[in-house]
Scaffold this motif. Sequence first.
Motif, PDB file in Angstrom:
ATOM      1  N   CYS A   8      35.082  28.414  26.399  1.00 23.05           N
ATOM      2  CA  CYS A   8      36.185  27.547  26.874  1.00 23.05           C
ATOM      3  C   CYS A   8      36.519  26.586  25.743  1.00 23.05           C
ATOM      4  CB  CYS A   8      35.809  26.832  28.174  1.00 23.05           C
ATOM      5  SG  CYS A   8      34.417  25.695  28.065  1.00 23.05           S
ATOM      6  N   LEU A   9      37.217  25.511  26.056  1.00 18.87           N
ATOM      7  CA  LEU A   9      37.620  24.577  25.000  1.00 18.87           C
ATOM      8  C   LEU A   9      36.451  23.668  24.586  1.00 18.87           C
ATOM      9  CD1 LEU A   9      39.686  23.061  23.227  1.00 18.87           C
ATOM     10  CD2 LEU A   9      40.460  21.854  25.280  1.00 18.87           C
ATOM     11  N   GLY A  10      35.867  22.982  25.564  1.00 14.47           N
ATOM     12  CA  GLY A  10      34.865  21.974  25.233  1.00 14.47           C
ATOM     13  C   GLY A  10      33.423  22.461  25.235  1.00 14.47           C
ATOM     14  N   ASN A  11      33.175  23.596  25.915  1.00 15.65           N
ATOM     15  CA  ASN A  11      31.811  24.097  26.162  1.00 15.65           C
ATOM     16  C   ASN A  11      30.946  23.059  26.886  1.00 15.65           C
ATOM     17  OD1 ASN A  11      28.878  25.223  24.267  1.00 15.65           O
ATOM     18  ND2 ASN A  11      29.662  26.024  26.178  1.00 15.65           N
ATOM     19  N   ILE A  12      31.613  22.266  27.743  1.00 10.87           N
ATOM     20  CA  ILE A  12      30.817  21.360  28.591  1.00 10.87           C
ATOM     21  C   ILE A  12      31.107  21.528  30.082  1.00 10.87           C
ATOM     22  CG2 ILE A  12      30.285  19.593  26.851  1.00 10.87           C
ATOM     23  CD1 ILE A  12      32.571  17.930  28.165  1.00 10.87           C
ATOM     24  N   CYS A  13      32.286  22.069  30.442  1.00  8.91           N
ATOM     25  CA  CYS A  13      32.621  22.199  31.875  1.00  8.91           C
ATOM     26  C   CYS A  13      32.572  23.655  32.356  1.00  8.91           C
ATOM     27  CB  CYS A  13      34.006  21.616  32.161  1.00  8.91           C
ATOM     28  SG  CYS A  13      34.137  19.852  31.832  1.00  8.91           S
ATOM     29  N   ARG A  14      33.520  24.481  31.901  1.00  4.77           N
ATOM     30  CA  ARG A  14      33.660  25.828  32.460  1.00  4.77           C
ATOM     31  C   ARG A  14      32.673  26.840  31.890  1.00  4.77           C
ATOM     32  NH1 ARG A  14      39.867  26.231  31.048  1.00  4.77           N
ATOM     33  NH2 ARG A  14      39.014  24.953  29.345  1.00  4.77           N
ATOM     34  N   TYR A  41      34.431  18.864  19.939  1.00  7.26           N
ATOM     35  CA  TYR A  41      34.283  17.500  20.460  1.00  7.26           C
ATOM     36  C   TYR A  41      32.880  17.147  20.930  1.00  7.26           C
ATOM     37  CZ  TYR A  41      39.076  19.085  21.402  1.00  7.26           C
ATOM     38  OH  TYR A  41      40.303  19.672  21.317  1.00  7.26           O
ATOM     39  N   HIS A  42      32.142  18.126  21.435  1.00  4.83           N
ATOM     40  CA  HIS A  42      30.910  17.785  22.161  1.00  4.83           C
ATOM     41  C   HIS A  42      29.665  18.502  21.617  1.00  4.83           C
ATOM     42  CE1 HIS A  42      33.524  15.910  25.149  1.00  4.83           C
ATOM     43  NE2 HIS A  42      34.245  17.012  25.100  1.00  4.83           N
ATOM     44  N   ASP A 122      41.088  23.967  33.881  1.00  2.00           N
ATOM     45  CA  ASP A 122      40.182  23.022  33.233  1.00  2.00           C
ATOM     46  C   ASP A 122      39.924  21.847  34.182  1.00  2.00           C
ATOM     47  OD1 ASP A 122      38.854  21.257  31.626  1.00  2.00           O
ATOM     48  OD2 ASP A 122      40.208  21.495  29.917  1.00  2.00           O
ATOM     49  N   PRO A 123      38.671  21.659  34.626  1.00  2.00           N
ATOM     50  CA  PRO A 123      38.398  20.594  35.602  1.00  2.00           C
ATOM     51  C   PRO A 123      38.071  19.249  34.950  1.00  2.00           C
ATOM     52  CG  PRO A 123      36.401  21.843  35.241  1.00  2.00           C
ATOM     53  CD  PRO A 123      37.451  22.420  34.288  1.00  2.00           C
ATOM     54  N   TYR A 124      38.134  19.181  33.618  1.00  2.00           N
ATOM     55  CA  TYR A 124      37.646  17.994  32.884  1.00  2.00           C
ATOM     56  C   TYR A 124      38.240  16.693  33.406  1.00  2.00           C
ATOM     57  CZ  TYR A 124      36.268  15.110  28.854  1.00  2.00           C
ATOM     58  OH  TYR A 124      35.736  14.146  28.032  1.00  2.00           O
TER      59      TYR A 124
HETATM   60  P1  4NP Z   1      35.888  22.785  29.167  1.00  2.00           P
HETATM   61  O1  4NP Z   1      36.583  21.387  29.537  1.00  2.00           O
HETATM   62  O2  4NP Z   1      36.806  23.424  28.137  1.00  2.00           O
HETATM   63  O3  4NP Z   1      35.884  23.519  30.445  1.00  2.00           O
HETATM   64  O4  4NP Z   1      34.528  22.442  28.623  1.00  2.00           O
HETATM   65  C1  4NP Z   1      36.917  20.428  28.579  1.00  2.00           C
HETATM   66  C2  4NP Z   1      35.987  19.514  28.178  1.00  2.00           C
HETATM   67  C3  4NP Z   1      36.313  18.541  27.261  1.00  2.00           C
HETATM   68  C4  4NP Z   1      37.586  18.487  26.748  1.00  2.00           C
HETATM   69  C5  4NP Z   1      38.525  19.407  27.140  1.00  2.00           C
HETATM   70  C6  4NP Z   1      38.190  20.380  28.051  1.00  2.00           C
HETATM   71  N1  4NP Z   1      37.929  17.468  25.833  1.00  2.00           N
HETATM   72  O5  4NP Z   1      39.100  17.404  25.429  1.00  2.00           O
HETATM   73  O6  4NP Z   1      37.072  16.671  25.431  1.00  2.00           O
END
Ligand code: 4NP
Length: 151
Positions: A8-14, A41-42, A122-124
Amino acid sequence: MTRILMVCLGNICRSPLAHGILESKLPADKFIVDSAGTGDYHIGKAPDHRSIATAKAKGLDISNQKCRQFDVSDFDNFDIIYVMDQSNYEDVVKLARDKEDIAKVKLILQNSQSSTLKEVPDPYWGNAQDFEEVYNLLDDACEKIAIHLNR
Ligand code: 4NP
């Protein structure tokens, strides 16, 4: 060994949820499951506390996962790369070196008939219910993937 990467984008949620869910449905002696983010970012962080809590409520512990960024070497190290949305697809495919790399990349909901959604939202910026919905979408998709791969 079949090696599967969730992106995913952040590798912290999905993708940490997809990683934990699919891993729990496959025998560890035959499959390796991992996850990564297209963004940086993370890096090094644990999954978002809301993803950890949602998984925990379903009996899954994803708290030991550590965020990392997708790298071009992942095309060599994985057989299938599941992305959560179209934007992830484009970011990953941008790094592909050839048609073989591109062929490894699939939208995780592509063959999930029970969902009319083709992307995992994206649930962020959302709430606990958004995380619950993401979990249910991914659980359904991973169930189908596991049945298909275990055949
Ligand atoms: P993910 O969610 O791609 O499901 O991990 C996001 C987490 C962080 C960010 C964007 C999406 N961010 O912009 O920090």
